[in-house]
Design a protein around this motif. Structure first.
Motif, PDB file in Angstrom:
ATOM      1  N   THR A  62      -8.814   0.857 -11.488  1.00  0.00           N
ATOM      2  CA  THR A  62      -7.594   1.625 -11.681  1.00  0.00           C
ATOM      3  C   THR A  62      -7.583   2.784 -10.700  1.00  0.00           C
ATOM      4  N   VAL A  63      -6.439   3.017 -10.071  1.00  0.00           N
ATOM      5  CA  VAL A  63      -6.321   4.100  -9.104  1.00  0.00           C
ATOM      6  C   VAL A  63      -6.279   5.427  -9.849  1.00  0.00           C
ATOM      7  N   THR A 106      -5.084   9.823  -1.406  1.00  0.00           N
ATOM      8  CA  THR A 106      -4.883  10.714  -0.266  1.00  0.00           C
ATOM      9  C   THR A 106      -4.250   9.893   0.859  1.00  0.00           C
ATOM     10  N   ASP A 107      -4.249  10.426   2.073  1.00  0.00           N
ATOM     11  CA  ASP A 107      -3.570   9.741   3.177  1.00  0.00           C
ATOM     12  C   ASP A 107      -4.081   8.325   3.401  1.00  0.00           C
ATOM     13  N   ASP A 108      -5.384   8.169   3.593  1.00  0.00           N
ATOM     14  CA  ASP A 108      -5.909   6.839   3.882  1.00  0.00           C
ATOM     15  C   ASP A 108      -7.009   6.399   2.934  1.00  0.00           C
ATOM     16  N   THR A 109      -7.291   7.188   1.917  1.00  0.00           N
ATOM     17  CA  THR A 109      -8.300   6.803   0.924  1.00  0.00           C
ATOM     18  C   THR A 109      -7.726   6.887  -0.483  1.00  0.00           C
ATOM     19  N   VAL A 110      -8.343   6.143  -1.373  1.00  0.00           N
ATOM     20  CA  VAL A 110      -8.005   6.189  -2.797  1.00  0.00           C
ATOM     21  C   VAL A 110      -9.305   6.289  -3.580  1.00  0.00           C
ATOM     22  N   ILE A 111      -9.232   6.894  -4.755  1.00  0.00           N
ATOM     23  CA  ILE A 111     -10.380   6.915  -5.659  1.00  0.00           C
ATOM     24  C   ILE A 111     -10.060   5.948  -6.781  1.00  0.00           C
ATOM     25  N   ILE A 112     -10.960   4.977  -6.964  1.00  0.00           N
ATOM     26  CA  ILE A 112     -10.746   3.910  -7.943  1.00  0.00           C
ATOM     27  C   ILE A 112     -11.805   4.006  -9.021  1.00  0.00           C
ATOM     28  N   GLU A 113     -11.367   3.867 -10.253  1.00  0.00           N
ATOM     29  CA  GLU A 113     -12.267   3.884 -11.409  1.00  0.00           C
ATOM     30  C   GLU A 113     -12.496   2.435 -11.836  1.00  0.00           C
ATOM     31  N   PHE A 114     -13.759   2.046 -11.926  1.00  0.00           N
ATOM     32  CA  PHE A 114     -14.111   0.663 -12.245  1.00  0.00           C
ATOM     33  C   PHE A 114     -14.634   0.552 -13.667  1.00  0.00           C
ATOM     34  N   GLY A 115     -14.220  -0.493 -14.385  1.00  0.00           N
ATOM     35  CA  GLY A 115     -14.745  -0.813 -15.709  1.00  0.00           C
ATOM     36  C   GLY A 115     -14.341   0.180 -16.781  1.00  0.00           C
ATOM     37  N   ASN A 116     -14.978   0.040 -17.927  1.00  0.00           N
ATOM     38  CA  ASN A 116     -14.690   0.917 -19.058  1.00  0.00           C
ATOM     39  C   ASN A 116     -15.426   2.244 -18.964  1.00  0.00           C
ATOM     40  N   ASN A 117     -16.454   2.291 -18.147  1.00  0.00           N
ATOM     41  CA  ASN A 117     -17.221   3.512 -17.962  1.00  0.00           C
ATOM     42  C   ASN A 117     -16.410   4.480 -17.108  1.00  0.00           C
ATOM     43  N   LYS A 118     -16.051   5.615 -17.639  1.00  0.00           N
ATOM     44  CA  LYS A 118     -15.195   6.565 -16.929  1.00  0.00           C
ATOM     45  C   LYS A 118     -15.954   7.321 -15.847  1.00  0.00           C
ATOM     46  N   LEU A 160       0.816  -1.211   0.000  1.00  0.00           N
ATOM     47  CA  LEU A 160       0.000   0.000   0.000  1.00  0.00           C
ATOM     48  C   LEU A 160       0.848   1.259   0.000  1.00  0.00           C
ATOM     49  N   SER A 161       2.050   1.210   0.551  1.00  0.00           N
ATOM     50  CA  SER A 161       2.911   2.393   0.530  1.00  0.00           C
ATOM     51  C   SER A 161       3.473   2.650  -0.874  1.00  0.00           C
ATOM     52  N   GLU A 162       3.583   1.598  -1.696  1.00  0.00           N
ATOM     53  CA  GLU A 162       4.077   1.740  -3.066  1.00  0.00           C
ATOM     54  C   GLU A 162       2.961   2.006  -4.068  1.00  0.00           C
ATOM     55  N   LEU A 163       1.735   2.145  -3.598  1.00  0.00           N
ATOM     56  CA  LEU A 163       0.589   2.377  -4.469  1.00  0.00           C
ATOM     57  C   LEU A 163       0.723   3.725  -5.157  1.00  0.00           C
ATOM     58  N   SER A 164       0.471   3.767  -6.467  1.00  0.00           N
ATOM     59  CA  SER A 164       0.563   5.028  -7.200  1.00  0.00           C
ATOM     60  C   SER A 164      -0.599   5.135  -8.192  1.00  0.00           C
ATOM     61  N   VAL A 165      -0.787   6.331  -8.707  1.00  0.00           N
ATOM     62  CA  VAL A 165      -1.863   6.587  -9.658  1.00  0.00           C
ATOM     63  C   VAL A 165      -1.606   5.783 -10.934  1.00  0.00           C
ATOM     64  N   GLY A 166      -2.649   5.137 -11.448  1.00  0.00           N
ATOM     65  CA  GLY A 166      -2.543   4.341 -12.657  1.00  0.00           C
ATOM     66  C   GLY A 166      -2.367   2.854 -12.402  1.00  0.00           C
TER      67      GLY A 166
END
Length: 104
Positions: A67-68, A72-84, A49-55
């Motif tokens: 896909t990330v 942020t500090d303790d949350t991530v925003i993840i995009e699911f599927g082909n729908n943006k 989790l510390s090596e987690l990066s965008v993309g």
């Protein structure tokens, strides 16, 4: 009578030492079977989790691949599927696996 009491006391002391030895062995076995592997897994997850990066492509604990997009500090925003339009904020602890995009 005095001789019998001393023999009983010696056997009781010997059996208590053996019992303490069994307890110590049992604690050591529990440590190597249960506690040590769990600590290793926690360290592995923290490093991942510390090596987690965008993309990065991730698998969540609920079984969704995504896909990330933002971290942020303790949350991530993840995009699911082909729908943006499907972007969901999640806690970092909800991520089970991370796959780097350049890893083949």
């Amino acid at each position: 009578m005095g001789i019998l009491l001393t023999e009983d006391a010696a056997t009781a002391a010997g059996s208590s030492v053996i019992m303490i030895g069994y307890i110590v062995i049992l604690i050591v076995v529990f440590y190597f079977i249960m506690i040590r592997p769990q600590k290793k897994e926690q360290k592995r997850m923290a490093a991942m989790l510390s090596e987690l990066s965008v993309g990065d492509a991730v698998l969540t604990n609920s079984g969704f691949y995504g896909t990330v997009i933002d971290i942020t500090d303790d949350t991530v925003i993840i995009e699911f599927g082909n729908n943006k339009n499907c972007r969901i904020p999640m806690q970092k602890s909800a991520i089970a696996q991370v796959e780097k995009p350049d890893a083949e």
